[in-house]
Write a protein that holds these residues in place. Structure first.
Motif, PDB file in Angstrom:
ATOM      1  N   LEU A  79       0.963  -1.031  -0.072  1.00  0.00           N
ATOM      2  CA  LEU A  79       0.221  -0.152  -0.008  1.00  0.00           C
ATOM      3  C   LEU A  79       0.809   1.163   0.099  1.00  0.00           C
ATOM      4  O   LEU A  79       1.819   1.448   0.887  1.00  0.00           O
ATOM      5  CB  LEU A  79      -0.914   0.085   1.161  1.00  0.00           C
ATOM      6  N   GLN A  80       1.064   1.837  -1.085  1.00  0.00           N
ATOM      7  CA  GLN A  80       1.786   2.916  -1.287  1.00  0.00           C
ATOM      8  C   GLN A  80       0.775   4.177  -0.779  1.00  0.00           C
ATOM      9  O   GLN A  80      -0.162   4.514  -1.507  1.00  0.00           O
ATOM     10  CB  GLN A  80       2.314   3.158  -2.721  1.00  0.00           C
ATOM     11  N   MET A  81       1.213   4.975   0.187  1.00  0.00           N
ATOM     12  CA  MET A  81       0.529   6.022   0.874  1.00  0.00           C
ATOM     13  C   MET A  81       1.147   7.234   0.571  1.00  0.00           C
ATOM     14  O   MET A  81       2.300   7.562   1.147  1.00  0.00           O
ATOM     15  CB  MET A  81       0.180   5.890   2.062  1.00  0.00           C
ATOM     16  N   ASN A  82       0.670   8.568  -0.526  1.00  0.00           N
ATOM     17  CA  ASN A  82       1.257   9.465  -0.584  1.00  0.00           C
ATOM     18  C   ASN A  82       0.246  10.585   0.149  1.00  0.00           C
ATOM     19  O   ASN A  82      -0.813  10.611   0.150  1.00  0.00           O
ATOM     20  CB  ASN A  82       1.566   9.525  -2.077  1.00  0.00           C
ATOM     21  N   SER A  83       0.958  12.136  -0.039  1.00  0.00           N
ATOM     22  CA  SER A  83      -0.048  12.954   0.607  1.00  0.00           C
ATOM     23  C   SER A  83      -0.623  12.793   1.757  1.00  0.00           C
ATOM     24  O   SER A  83      -1.872  12.933   2.071  1.00  0.00           O
ATOM     25  CB  SER A  83      -0.746  13.500  -0.622  1.00  0.00           C
ATOM     26  N   LEU A  84       0.150  12.225   2.784  1.00  0.00           N
ATOM     27  CA  LEU A  84      -0.606  11.748   3.993  1.00  0.00           C
ATOM     28  C   LEU A  84      -1.260  12.972   4.838  1.00  0.00           C
ATOM     29  O   LEU A  84      -0.566  14.145   4.645  1.00  0.00           O
ATOM     30  CB  LEU A  84       0.344  10.992   4.708  1.00  0.00           C
ATOM     31  N   LYS A  85      -2.351  12.759   5.216  1.00  0.00           N
ATOM     32  CA  LYS A  85      -3.009  13.610   6.339  1.00  0.00           C
ATOM     33  C   LYS A  85      -3.091  13.130   7.526  1.00  0.00           C
ATOM     34  O   LYS A  85      -3.166  12.003   7.982  1.00  0.00           O
ATOM     35  CB  LYS A  85      -4.267  13.933   5.650  1.00  0.00           C
ATOM     36  N   PRO A  86      -3.124  13.943   8.573  1.00  0.00           N
ATOM     37  CA  PRO A  86      -3.383  13.533   9.935  1.00  0.00           C
ATOM     38  C   PRO A  86      -4.431  12.708  10.194  1.00  0.00           C
ATOM     39  O   PRO A  86      -4.466  11.720  11.002  1.00  0.00           O
ATOM     40  CB  PRO A  86      -3.547  14.806  10.841  1.00  0.00           C
ATOM     41  N   GLU A  87      -5.511  12.607   9.461  1.00  0.00           N
ATOM     42  CA  GLU A  87      -6.750  12.009   9.610  1.00  0.00           C
ATOM     43  C   GLU A  87      -6.535  10.780   8.888  1.00  0.00           C
ATOM     44  O   GLU A  87      -7.346   9.487   8.981  1.00  0.00           O
ATOM     45  CB  GLU A  87      -8.008  12.521   8.794  1.00  0.00           C
ATOM     46  N   ASP A  88      -5.159  10.110   8.386  1.00  0.00           N
ATOM     47  CA  ASP A  88      -4.830   8.931   8.130  1.00  0.00           C
ATOM     48  C   ASP A  88      -4.352   8.305   9.006  1.00  0.00           C
ATOM     49  O   ASP A  88      -4.053   7.043   9.061  1.00  0.00           O
ATOM     50  CB  ASP A  88      -3.961   9.012   6.719  1.00  0.00           C
ATOM     51  N   THR A  89      -4.146   8.849  10.137  1.00  0.00           N
ATOM     52  CA  THR A  89      -3.686   8.117  11.451  1.00  0.00           C
ATOM     53  C   THR A  89      -4.415   6.973  12.054  1.00  0.00           C
ATOM     54  O   THR A  89      -5.534   7.032  12.060  1.00  0.00           O
ATOM     55  CB  THR A  89      -3.256   9.369  12.575  1.00  0.00           C
ATOM     56  N   ALA A  90      -3.943   5.913  11.933  1.00  0.00           N
ATOM     57  CA  ALA A  90      -4.545   4.727  12.255  1.00  0.00           C
ATOM     58  C   ALA A  90      -3.638   3.528  12.229  1.00  0.00           C
ATOM     59  O   ALA A  90      -2.548   3.644  12.050  1.00  0.00           O
ATOM     60  CB  ALA A  90      -5.910   4.398  11.322  1.00  0.00           C
ATOM     61  N   VAL A  91      -4.045   2.485  12.812  1.00  0.00           N
ATOM     62  CA  VAL A  91      -3.295   0.864  12.668  1.00  0.00           C
ATOM     63  C   VAL A  91      -4.014   0.363  11.484  1.00  0.00           C
ATOM     64  O   VAL A  91      -5.205   0.375  11.280  1.00  0.00           O
ATOM     65  CB  VAL A  91      -3.836   0.019  13.756  1.00  0.00           C
ATOM     66  N   TYR A  92      -3.208   0.248  10.648  1.00  0.00           N
ATOM     67  CA  TYR A  92      -3.317  -0.383   9.010  1.00  0.00           C
ATOM     68  C   TYR A  92      -3.319  -2.057   9.152  1.00  0.00           C
ATOM     69  O   TYR A  92      -2.271  -2.411   9.577  1.00  0.00           O
ATOM     70  CB  TYR A  92      -2.524   0.247   8.230  1.00  0.00           C
ATOM     71  N   TYR A  93      -4.334  -2.766   8.713  1.00  0.00           N
ATOM     72  CA  TYR A  93      -4.314  -4.150   8.809  1.00  0.00           C
ATOM     73  C   TYR A  93      -4.638  -4.724   7.165  1.00  0.00           C
ATOM     74  O   TYR A  93      -5.137  -4.092   6.626  1.00  0.00           O
ATOM     75  CB  TYR A  93      -5.678  -4.728   9.443  1.00  0.00           C
ATOM     76  N   CYS A  94      -3.744  -5.650   7.162  1.00  0.00           N
ATOM     77  CA  CYS A  94      -4.021  -6.363   5.851  1.00  0.00           C
ATOM     78  C   CYS A  94      -4.988  -7.560   6.047  1.00  0.00           C
ATOM     79  O   CYS A  94      -4.909  -8.125   6.855  1.00  0.00           O
ATOM     80  CB  CYS A  94      -2.738  -6.678   4.858  1.00  0.00           C
ATOM     81  N   ALA A  95      -5.500  -7.809   5.007  1.00  0.00           N
ATOM     82  CA  ALA A  95      -6.541  -9.075   5.118  1.00  0.00           C
ATOM     83  C   ALA A  95      -6.521  -9.798   3.719  1.00  0.00           C
ATOM     84  O   ALA A  95      -6.141  -9.151   2.796  1.00  0.00           O
ATOM     85  CB  ALA A  95      -7.987  -8.299   5.493  1.00  0.00           C
ATOM     86  N   ALA A  96      -7.034 -10.926   3.776  1.00  0.00           N
ATOM     87  CA  ALA A  96      -7.131 -11.884   2.670  1.00  0.00           C
ATOM     88  C   ALA A  96      -8.518 -12.855   2.571  1.00  0.00           C
ATOM     89  O   ALA A  96      -8.988 -12.890   3.751  1.00  0.00           O
ATOM     90  CB  ALA A  96      -5.841 -12.853   2.860  1.00  0.00           C
TER      91      ALA A  96
END
Length: 122
Positions: A79-96
């Motif tokens: 997951l390429q994340m650009n132009s990050l914002k404070p509201e993107d703050t979180a724990v990120y989980y991958c799932a299958a």
């Protein structure tokens, strides 16, 4: 088993690339998704990619900023994340998951990674 990595602390406007490595020989048969959960909020859909990489789906909140991709030879989704914002703050989980009609439905995912923290400072 899914192992997410690549999280960290970044300033607003910066970039991060998350990785999710999967064990097993059937990775290429699974749809993969990224979800995130901020404190006090429900886990929400971010992006997903079909088993062969032919289709991708994204939440409106990340449109134009995040890109999902996969390398089936390496059993890894990114997951390429650009132009990050404070509201993107979180724990990120991958799932299958093995299949389903709605990629954003977290109930359709059977396997989850442990999560990686992303913090975006203003």
């Amino acid at each position: 088993q899914l192992q997410a990595s690549g999280g960290g602390l970044v300033q607003a406007g910066g970039s991060l690339r998350l990785s999710c490595a999967a064990s097993g020989r059937t990775f290429s048969s699974y749809d993969m998704g990224w979800f995130r959960q901020a404190p006090g909020k429900e886990r929400e859909f971010v992006q997903a990619i079909s088993w062969n990489g032919g289709r991708t789906y994204y939440a409106d909140s990340v449109k134009g900023r995040f890109t999902i991709s996969r390398d089936n030879a390496k059993n890894t989704v990114y997951l390429q994340m650009n132009s990050l914002k404070p509201e993107d703050t979180a724990v990120y989980y991958c799932a299958a998951r093995t299949g389903g009609s709605d990629y954003s439905n977290r109930q359709s995912y059977s396997y989850w990674g442990q999560g990686t923290q992303v913090t975006v400072s203003s």
